[in-house]
Design a protein around this motif. Structure first.
Motif, PDB file in Angstrom:
ATOM      1  N   PHE A 115       0.844  -1.203   0.000  1.00  0.00           N
ATOM      2  CA  PHE A 115       0.000   0.000   0.000  1.00  0.00           C
ATOM      3  C   PHE A 115       0.877   1.249   0.000  1.00  0.00           C
ATOM      4  CE2 PHE A 115      -3.733  -2.332   1.896  1.00  0.00           C
ATOM      5  CZ  PHE A 115      -4.606  -2.008   0.869  1.00  0.00           C
ATOM      6  N   ALA A 116       1.779   1.318   0.974  1.00  0.00           N
ATOM      7  CA  ALA A 116       2.557   2.540   1.164  1.00  0.00           C
ATOM      8  C   ALA A 116       3.528   2.754   0.008  1.00  0.00           C
ATOM      9  CB  ALA A 116       3.309   2.485   2.495  1.00  0.00           C
ATOM     10  N   TYR A 118       3.152   1.854  -3.041  1.00  0.00           N
ATOM     11  CA  TYR A 118       2.342   2.344  -4.154  1.00  0.00           C
ATOM     12  C   TYR A 118       1.979   3.812  -3.940  1.00  0.00           C
ATOM     13  CZ  TYR A 118      -1.761   2.774  -7.197  1.00  0.00           C
ATOM     14  OH  TYR A 118      -2.672   3.196  -8.133  1.00  0.00           O
ATOM     15  N   GLY A 119       1.591   4.160  -2.703  1.00  0.00           N
ATOM     16  CA  GLY A 119       1.228   5.546  -2.403  1.00  0.00           C
ATOM     17  C   GLY A 119       2.380   6.501  -2.646  1.00  0.00           C
ATOM     18  N   PHE A 120       3.573   6.098  -2.221  1.00  0.00           N
ATOM     19  CA  PHE A 120       4.736   6.964  -2.401  1.00  0.00           C
ATOM     20  C   PHE A 120       5.147   7.045  -3.866  1.00  0.00           C
ATOM     21  CE2 PHE A 120       5.677   6.455   2.206  1.00  0.00           C
ATOM     22  CZ  PHE A 120       5.842   7.796   2.495  1.00  0.00           C
ATOM     23  N   TYR A 123       1.764   8.917  -6.184  1.00  0.00           N
ATOM     24  CA  TYR A 123       1.104  10.182  -5.880  1.00  0.00           C
ATOM     25  C   TYR A 123       2.132  11.220  -5.450  1.00  0.00           C
ATOM     26  CZ  TYR A 123      -3.116   7.336  -5.626  1.00  0.00           C
ATOM     27  OH  TYR A 123      -4.142   6.475  -5.910  1.00  0.00           O
ATOM     28  N   THR A 124       1.797  12.471  -5.760  1.00  0.00           N
ATOM     29  CA  THR A 124       2.599  13.555  -5.225  1.00  0.00           C
ATOM     30  C   THR A 124       1.823  14.178  -4.080  1.00  0.00           C
ATOM     31  OG1 THR A 124       2.932  14.016  -7.543  1.00  0.00           O
ATOM     32  CG2 THR A 124       4.072  15.430  -5.981  1.00  0.00           C
ATOM     33  N   PHE A 125       2.474  14.411  -2.975  1.00  0.00           N
ATOM     34  CA  PHE A 125       1.789  15.088  -1.873  1.00  0.00           C
ATOM     35  C   PHE A 125       2.822  15.816  -1.042  1.00  0.00           C
ATOM     36  CE2 PHE A 125       2.649  10.690  -0.878  1.00  0.00           C
ATOM     37  CZ  PHE A 125       3.286  10.738   0.344  1.00  0.00           C
ATOM     38  N   GLU A 203      -9.902   5.431  -6.568  1.00  0.00           N
ATOM     39  CA  GLU A 203      -8.498   5.077  -6.378  1.00  0.00           C
ATOM     40  C   GLU A 203      -8.318   3.650  -5.861  1.00  0.00           C
ATOM     41  OE1 GLU A 203      -5.929   7.053  -7.329  1.00  0.00           O
ATOM     42  OE2 GLU A 203      -7.493   8.369  -8.103  1.00  0.00           O
ATOM     43  N   LEU A 204      -9.217   3.253  -4.916  1.00  0.00           N
ATOM     44  CA  LEU A 204      -9.083   1.899  -4.375  1.00  0.00           C
ATOM     45  C   LEU A 204      -9.435   0.844  -5.411  1.00  0.00           C
ATOM     46  CD1 LEU A 204     -10.364   2.074  -0.682  1.00  0.00           C
ATOM     47  CD2 LEU A 204      -8.061   1.610  -1.511  1.00  0.00           C
TER      48      LEU A 204
ATOM     49  N   ARG B  16      -5.393  11.590  -1.870  1.00  0.00           N
ATOM     50  CA  ARG B  16      -5.731  10.165  -1.840  1.00  0.00           C
ATOM     51  C   ARG B  16      -4.511   9.327  -1.495  1.00  0.00           C
ATOM     52  NH1 ARG B  16      -8.154  10.796  -7.645  1.00  0.00           N
ATOM     53  NH2 ARG B  16      -9.615  12.462  -7.201  1.00  0.00           N
ATOM     54  N   ALA B  17      -3.336   9.893  -1.615  1.00  0.00           N
ATOM     55  CA  ALA B  17      -2.129   9.157  -1.273  1.00  0.00           C
ATOM     56  C   ALA B  17      -2.189   8.706   0.184  1.00  0.00           C
ATOM     57  CB  ALA B  17      -0.898  10.019  -1.478  1.00  0.00           C
ATOM     58  N   TYR B  18      -2.797   9.525   1.038  1.00  0.00           N
ATOM     59  CA  TYR B  18      -2.813   9.191   2.460  1.00  0.00           C
ATOM     60  C   TYR B  18      -3.600   7.929   2.733  1.00  0.00           C
ATOM     61  CZ  TYR B  18      -0.663  13.687   3.064  1.00  0.00           C
ATOM     62  OH  TYR B  18       0.218  14.733   2.982  1.00  0.00           O
ATOM     63  N   LEU B  19      -4.569   7.638   1.868  1.00  0.00           N
ATOM     64  CA  LEU B  19      -5.303   6.395   1.953  1.00  0.00           C
ATOM     65  C   LEU B  19      -4.343   5.209   1.972  1.00  0.00           C
ATOM     66  CD1 LEU B  19      -8.388   5.737   1.670  1.00  0.00           C
ATOM     67  CD2 LEU B  19      -7.954   5.370  -0.759  1.00  0.00           C
ATOM     68  N   PHE B  20      -3.289   5.324   1.171  1.00  0.00           N
ATOM     69  CA  PHE B  20      -2.368   4.209   1.012  1.00  0.00           C
ATOM     70  C   PHE B  20      -1.238   4.222   2.033  1.00  0.00           C
ATOM     71  CE2 PHE B  20      -4.307   4.602  -3.188  1.00  0.00           C
ATOM     72  CZ  PHE B  20      -4.687   3.291  -3.415  1.00  0.00           C
TER      73      PHE B  20
END
Lengths: 307, 298
Positions: A115-116, A118-120, A123-125, A203-204, B16-20
């Protein structure tokens, strides 16, 4: 990612093949190299050979007969029986504990890391760079230097001497996150994600329906390596657990071995069970590695090169 | 590590990144940062017979850096690292290159055979080798007798570190080999083909193309080995029973921290020692990074 790994492999084979054909000398070298590697292989396999031989001996033969060949009696089956019945079958209990600890930790750690990662990767945040830097920096924090602090905290909140004391610390794998981050960066194409978003997928949904499949080799890699780390862990359960009924197999075998070689009132008969128990305990992991090699090898390739 | 190398992503998907990442972050904070912070806090106190727990500032650390037992242990694992790790990585490199060279028969069997010890828990590895080393009934001694020479006392004072090094090499050479082999698999074939056309043999290709390409992977192995060596515990802890006079309770820093926390109940001091050990490992890791990635002088 898998395809880019597979392709060079088959092409290189042919290149090497034609190479050998052009130069007959390499053919001879290959025998020499095979011989040298054979000697190394003997080194790596002979303790396991000894373990298999030793598991067929009773305690008397373990001491009196030549270690690298069969003894007088073939006691493998009575040894297995003794291993599983000693002290109300605690060996089976330890194996079951180990299985639960290792599987729960591995599935948990691999899921969190996937999960993490993939998130990193996708996505940009705000704060992504520093956050990732902080987590990856902790790859170098040794697990045993963390074990005593974790014990101190867990004894404060009454988690010591419970299965959670083994499972929870195994859930965080910074190296697993690193592997999945690298893997997700390469294995998932932006255009596919974009197409799915235009189709209105959440997204999910995108993650589970579109990208998860391409992350599987990375997931299995992290899963297997966390599985091994938890299965083989000794320091953490040694300090966390007092109650033998919670022991994993490593601490259990160690406690049997202490009884077998200890001075006063030692139980030398137990030695055969220590040996047989050791052999039985390593079979599941070896089997897992052999069966899943296709996955973890391609998963590792991604991590090893992109560091 | 090149964090900036990642391709730019769509900004609108940001939140939505925080979801992951949140599940991982929560665990990371609770199970990684919080224990460290709590132990760091504890390490500033001291449990006294009179007066209970009192704040002592950095006293535990001052005591630790002057503690001869801790320093001996650190020097011992440093020596272990300097000798065992190069041998292990050379073996791993040799096997990885041999398996990758295409010159080896049954390459797949060699790769798996060398890797298998990694799946053996260090407890079992130490139990096995401890038995094999045994001076009275161990198979190595028996083998020596049959061949007509006296095997060295592998569990004696002068051989102990080498014997432990052998166990660790046996356990982890295959793991390092797999990392190196996986990295070799990703080197583009075109480079080999070009070199082969130029008339380079397999040995020259290995030396001039493959080993340089393995640099990052070797570095990864080296860093993991720093961590592994300095936190050595399971092997000496199990061999200790066979050779209690050779391996004392401070043979390695981790054994020492363990005995401080659980035998002599000096929890606060043990926390300081754990911290210091973690710090030493970080420093050595970064030193290794700096030394190996230093640009050659012009």
């Amino acid at each position: 990612m898998t395809t880019t790994i597979e392709r060079p492999r088959s092409r290189r084979r042919t290149a090497a093949g034609s190479h050998v054909a052009r130069r007959p000398r390499s053919e001879r070298r290959s025998n020499l190299l095979t011989l040298g590697m054979g000697a190394l292989l003997v080194y790596f396999l002979f303790p396991l050979f000894w373990l298999v031989i030793a598991a067929t001996k009773n305690t008397g033969d373990l001491f009196s007969t030549f270690g690298l060949w069969l003894g007088e009696d073939f006691s493998l089956f009575s040894n297995i029986q003794a291993t599983f019945t000693h002290n109300h079958g605690e060996y089976a209990r330890w194996m079951a504990n180990t299985l639960v600890y290792a599987v729960v930790s591995a599935v948990g750690a691999a899921s969190l890391a996937t999960f993490a990662g993939y998130g990193f990767a996708r996505y940009t945040f705000r704060g992504r760079g520093p956050l990732l830097g902080l987590i990856l920096g902790t790859i170098m924090v040794p697990t045993t230097a963390l074990a005593i602090p974790t014990y101190l905290l867990f004894s404060k909140v009454d988690l010591v001497n419970t299965p959670w004391a083994i499972i929870l610390p195994s859930l965080v794998s910074p190296f697993g996150l690193f592997l999945m981050w690298v893997y997700a960066r390469d294995a998932v194409s932006d255009s596919v994600l974009e197409a799915a978003r235009i189709d209105g997928a959440g997204e999910l949904t995108i993650f589970f329906k579109v990208t998860l499949r391409s992350l599987v080799p990375g997931f299995v890699t992290v899963l297997l390596f966390t599985l091994v780390a938890t299965w083989n862990n000794y320091f953490l359960p040694l300090i966390m657990l007092n109650d033998p009924s919670y022991y994993p197999i490593t601490v259990g075998l160690s406690s049997w071995s202490a009884q077998a070689v200890g001075g006063n009132g030692s139980n030398a008969e137990l030695l055969a069970s220590v040996v047989t128990g050791s052999l039985l305990s390593i079979i599941p992991l070896i089997a897992a590695f052999l069966l899943l090699q296709r996955y973890w090898q391609s998963g590792l390739s991604a991590g090893a090169v992109k560091e | 590590m090149p964090l900036s190398a990642a391709a730019p992503r769509r900004p609108q998907a940001g939140n939505r990144a925080y979801l992951f990442i949140t599940p991982f972050l929560v665990c990371f904070v609770l199970l990684f940062l919080l224990p460290l912070a709590y132990a760091g806090y504890l390490s500033l106190f001291k449990d006294q017979l009179v007066g209970g727990t009192v704040f002592v500032g950095l006293d535990n650390y001052l005591r630790a850096v002057q503690d001869a037992r801790l320093l001996d242990g650190v020097l011992r694992v440093a020596l272990f690292f300097l000798i065992q790790v190069p041998i292990m990585l050379l073996v791993a490199l040799a096997v990885a290159l041999a398996v990758d060279s295409g010159l080896l028969r049954l390459a797949n069997m060699f790769r798996l055979g060398v890797f298998i010890p990694y799946a053996v828990p260090s407890v079992v590895a130490a139990l096995m080798w401890g038995y094999l080393y045994g001076p009275d009934f161990g198979p190595l001694t028996q083998l020596g007798e049959r061949l007509g020479f006296a095997a060295p006392r592998l569990l004696g004072d002068s051989w102990m570190l080498a014997s432990l090094g052998n166990i660790v090499t046996w356990e982890f050479a295959g793991y390092n080999m797999i990392i190196l082999f996986s990295a070799l698999r990703t080197v583009p074939v075109e480079r080999y083909e070009a070199a082969a056309v130029d008339g380079a043999g397999p040995w020259r290709i290995a030396w001039h193309i493959k080993i340089p390409a393995l640099r990052p992977a070797l570095l990864l192995c080296l860093i993991f080995s720093v961590i592994g060596s300095f936190q050595l515990f399971a092997e000496p802890n199990l061999i200790q029973r066979l050779a209690p006079t050779v391996i004392d309770s401070s043979y390695t820093p981790n054994l020492y921290a363990y005995s401080l926390a659980f035998t002599s109940q000096q929890v606060n001091y043990a926390a300081a020692v754990s911290f210091l050990l973690g710090f030493v490992i970080l420093v050595v890791s970064y030193a290794v990074l700096l030394l190996t990635t230093r640009r050659p002088r012009r």
